[in-house]
Design a protein around this motif. Structure first.
Motif, mmCIF file in Angstrom:
data_model
loop_
_atom_site.group_PDB
_atom_site.id
_atom_site.type_symbol
_atom_site.label_atom_id
_atom_site.label_comp_id
_atom_site.label_asym_id
_atom_site.label_seq_id
_atom_site.Cartn_x
_atom_site.Cartn_y
_atom_site.Cartn_z
ATOM 1 N N GLU A 71 0.837 -1.218 0.000
ATOM 2 C CA GLU A 71 0.000 0.000 0.000
ATOM 3 C C GLU A 71 0.869 1.265 0.000
ATOM 4 O OE1 GLU A 71 -0.323 -2.600 1.948
ATOM 5 O OE2 GLU A 71 -2.403 -2.975 2.545
ATOM 6 N N ASP A 72 2.050 1.175 0.588
ATOM 7 C CA ASP A 72 2.927 2.346 0.649
ATOM 8 C C ASP A 72 3.732 2.539 -0.638
ATOM 9 O OD1 ASP A 72 2.027 2.925 3.159
ATOM 10 O OD2 ASP A 72 3.616 1.795 4.180
ATOM 11 N N VAL A 73 3.674 1.562 -1.516
ATOM 12 C CA VAL A 73 4.417 1.647 -2.783
ATOM 13 C C VAL A 73 3.476 2.065 -3.920
ATOM 14 C CG1 VAL A 73 5.799 0.347 -4.442
ATOM 15 C CG2 VAL A 73 6.063 -0.109 -2.002
ATOM 16 N N ILE A 74 2.224 1.594 -3.831
ATOM 17 C CA ILE A 74 1.257 1.849 -4.906
ATOM 18 C C ILE A 74 0.972 3.353 -5.035
ATOM 19 C CG2 ILE A 74 -1.184 1.519 -5.546
ATOM 20 C CD1 ILE A 74 -0.893 -1.354 -4.375
ATOM 21 N N ARG A 75 0.901 3.811 -6.286
ATOM 22 C CA ARG A 75 0.625 5.229 -6.580
ATOM 23 C C ARG A 75 -0.635 5.341 -7.426
ATOM 24 N NH1 ARG A 75 2.890 6.530 -3.018
ATOM 25 N NH2 ARG A 75 5.098 6.728 -2.702
ATOM 26 N N ARG A 76 -1.351 6.442 -7.267
ATOM 27 C CA ARG A 76 -2.474 6.726 -8.169
ATOM 28 C C ARG A 76 -1.922 7.267 -9.476
ATOM 29 N NH1 ARG A 76 -6.397 8.600 -3.950
ATOM 30 N NH2 ARG A 76 -7.192 6.580 -3.311
ATOM 31 N N THR A 77 -2.554 6.978 -10.579
ATOM 32 C CA THR A 77 -2.207 7.666 -11.830
ATOM 33 C C THR A 77 -3.201 8.813 -11.996
ATOM 34 O OG1 THR A 77 -3.698 6.489 -13.310
ATOM 35 C CG2 THR A 77 -1.585 5.412 -12.832
ATOM 36 N N LYS A 78 -3.075 9.539 -13.115
ATOM 37 C CA LYS A 78 -3.996 10.671 -13.325
ATOM 38 C C LYS A 78 -5.387 10.194 -13.743
ATOM 39 C CE LYS A 78 -0.814 14.410 -14.107
ATOM 40 N NZ LYS A 78 0.437 14.209 -14.827
ATOM 41 N N LEU A 79 -5.528 8.904 -14.050
ATOM 42 C CA LEU A 79 -6.841 8.395 -14.463
ATOM 43 C C LEU A 79 -7.547 7.776 -13.258
ATOM 44 C CD1 LEU A 79 -5.933 6.756 -17.887
ATOM 45 C CD2 LEU A 79 -7.265 8.829 -17.512
ATOM 46 N N PHE A 80 -8.821 8.096 -13.105
ATOM 47 C CA PHE A 80 -9.584 7.600 -11.971
ATOM 48 C C PHE A 80 -9.666 6.066 -12.008
ATOM 49 C CE2 PHE A 80 -13.543 6.297 -9.934
ATOM 50 C CZ PHE A 80 -13.307 6.817 -8.670
ATOM 51 N N GLY A 81 -9.407 5.448 -10.875
ATOM 52 C CA GLY A 81 -9.534 3.991 -10.784
ATOM 53 C C GLY A 81 -8.336 3.219 -11.305
ATOM 54 N N TYR A 82 -7.259 3.930 -11.615
ATOM 55 C CA TYR A 82 -6.083 3.292 -12.245
ATOM 56 C C TYR A 82 -4.866 3.552 -11.366
ATOM 57 C CZ TYR A 82 -2.809 2.477 -16.264
ATOM 58 O OH TYR A 82 -1.825 2.033 -17.106
ATOM 59 N N ASP A 83 -4.447 2.515 -10.636
ATOM 60 C CA ASP A 83 -3.271 2.622 -9.763
ATOM 61 C C ASP A 83 -2.104 1.863 -10.383
ATOM 62 O OD1 ASP A 83 -4.914 3.921 -8.011
ATOM 63 O OD2 ASP A 83 -4.972 2.310 -6.515
ATOM 64 N N ILE A 84 -0.905 2.216 -9.931
ATOM 65 C CA ILE A 84 0.276 1.495 -10.420
ATOM 66 C C ILE A 84 1.208 1.154 -9.257
ATOM 67 C CG2 ILE A 84 1.469 3.671 -10.998
ATOM 68 C CD1 ILE A 84 2.756 1.907 -13.359
ATOM 69 N N MET A 85 1.752 -0.052 -9.332
ATOM 70 C CA MET A 85 2.843 -0.447 -8.442
ATOM 71 C C MET A 85 4.106 -0.210 -9.270
ATOM 72 S SD MET A 85 3.755 -2.179 -5.629
ATOM 73 C CE MET A 85 2.977 -3.600 -5.013
ATOM 74 N N PRO A 86 4.831 0.901 -8.995
ATOM 75 C CA PRO A 86 5.927 1.279 -9.879
ATOM 76 C C PRO A 86 7.145 0.374 -9.733
ATOM 77 C CG PRO A 86 5.786 2.782 -8.015
ATOM 78 C CD PRO A 86 4.629 1.835 -7.876
ATOM 79 N N SER A 87 7.940 0.378 -10.783
ATOM 80 C CA SER A 87 9.211 -0.342 -10.782
ATOM 81 C C SER A 87 10.341 0.680 -10.724
ATOM 82 C CB SER A 87 9.308 -1.171 -12.058
ATOM 83 O OG SER A 87 10.608 -1.671 -12.207
ATOM 84 N N GLY A 88 11.552 0.198 -10.697
ATOM 85 C CA GLY A 88 12.731 1.057 -10.758
ATOM 86 C C GLY A 88 13.919 0.178 -11.093
ATOM 87 N N PRO A 89 15.026 0.787 -11.477
ATOM 88 C CA PRO A 89 16.184 -0.005 -11.912
ATOM 89 C C PRO A 89 16.713 -0.956 -10.831
ATOM 90 C CG PRO A 89 16.533 2.346 -12.305
ATOM 91 C CD PRO A 89 15.242 2.225 -11.580
ATOM 92 N N ASP A 90 16.498 -0.600 -9.538
ATOM 93 C CA ASP A 90 17.009 -1.499 -8.489
ATOM 94 C C ASP A 90 16.334 -2.865 -8.510
ATOM 95 O OD1 ASP A 90 14.933 0.163 -7.802
ATOM 96 O OD2 ASP A 90 15.702 0.707 -5.821
#
Ligand code: ATP
Ligand code: MG
Length: 256
Positions: A71-90
């Motif tokens: 829950e602390d990693v997930i981010r909202r996107t600009k579209l309603f109802g669309y969340d993302i669990m982001p990645s990164g190079p690590d």
């Protein structure tokens, strides 16, 4: 429980990320709550929805390895109802670090189990390999979409992929099934595209989506603005195709 769909093909550049980002946008536009999980260290899906991984305190890596709550990693996107669990190079390091961890194939599944009830659909954008990150994606998913680029080598490597899927089913996750192969970058003026389509339908009867994604420059442009095709060019051929794919998937799921 949500529908958990992995987008997988170890071949690079076949349209996994483009399909994940834009299918998620249209599922959300149809009123579904969607989580897109970016399990590729390239983080293309993350930047594709306009999130800069370098500015984030946490990404999927910290949940997989560091015990940070999803829950602390997930981010909202600009579209309603669309969340993302982001990645990164690590996340590239996670594949190595996980090797010595118990139940290393089930780490993403644990995360999905924790947050799944908040969503109707969870899409998992896999990296172009059959390594441990993709295996985590296959184990967490219940269904798979296999994007296939309409080009000469399209079918090469598919048998290896299908074999890996069978192994995962037998040994790790028995409920996994293929939802469909998705033809991407289809050019209707090009005979080769038509042949790949015929060949796919012949080899995988009943497993090829009716919706075919055309080659469309707007789809390639959209991520450079950090936008989905729904935001960037909703009238383009590519947008219409992903909208129709979302409709096809929702209607398949309603029939079950
Ligand atoms: P990787 O294996 O590296 O993760 P991928 O399978 O996720 O790649 P994408 O990143 O979605 O593939 O697509 C590869 C490239 O092709 C990108 O530059 C993308 O913008 C472009 N592309 C994808 N689909 C289309 C399309 N239908 N029309 C035009 N360009 C496309
Ligand atoms: Mg990708």
């Amino acid at each position: 429980m949500p529908k958990i769909i992995g987008l997988v093909n170890q071949k690079g550049g076949v349209g996994k990320t483009t399909s994940a980002v834009n299918l998620a946008a249209y599922l959300a536009a149809f009123g579904k709550h969607v989580l897109l999980i970016d399990i590729d260290p390239q983080a293309n899906a993350t930047s594709g929805v306009g999130i800069s991984f370098s500015k984030l305190p946490f990404n999927l890596y910290h949940s997989l390895i560091g015990g940070i709550l999803p829950e602390d990693v997930i981010r909202r996107t600009k579209l309603f109802g669309y969340d993302i669990m982001p990645s990164g190079p690590d996340l590239a390091g996670a594949a190595v670090e996980l090797v010595y961890v118990k139940d290393r194939e089930f780490k993403l599944k644990d995360i999905v189990d924790k947050v799944g009830r908040n969503y109707d659909y969870i899409l998992i954008d896999c990296p172009p390999s059959l390594g441990l990150l993709t295996i985590n994606g296959l184990v967490a998913a219940r269904e798979l979409i296999i994007p296939v680029q309409c080009e000469y080598y399209a079918l090469e490597g598919l048998s290896h992929l299908l074999n890996t899927i069978s192994l995962v089913k037998e040994n790790l996750e028995k409920r996994l099934k293929i939802k469909g192969a998705l033809l991407t970058m289809y050019d209707r003026r090009n005979k080769l595209s038509q042949e790949v389509k015929k060949e796919m339908v012949r080899n995988f009867p009943g497993y090829v989506f009716d919706t075919v994604i055309p080659r469309c420059i707007k789809l390639a442009e959209a991520p450079s603005f950090g936008k989905t095709i729904l935001q960037h060019s909703p009238d383009s051929e590519g947008a219409i195709a992903y909208r129709s794919l979302a409709e096809e998937i929702i209607s398949l799921d309603n029939k079950k």
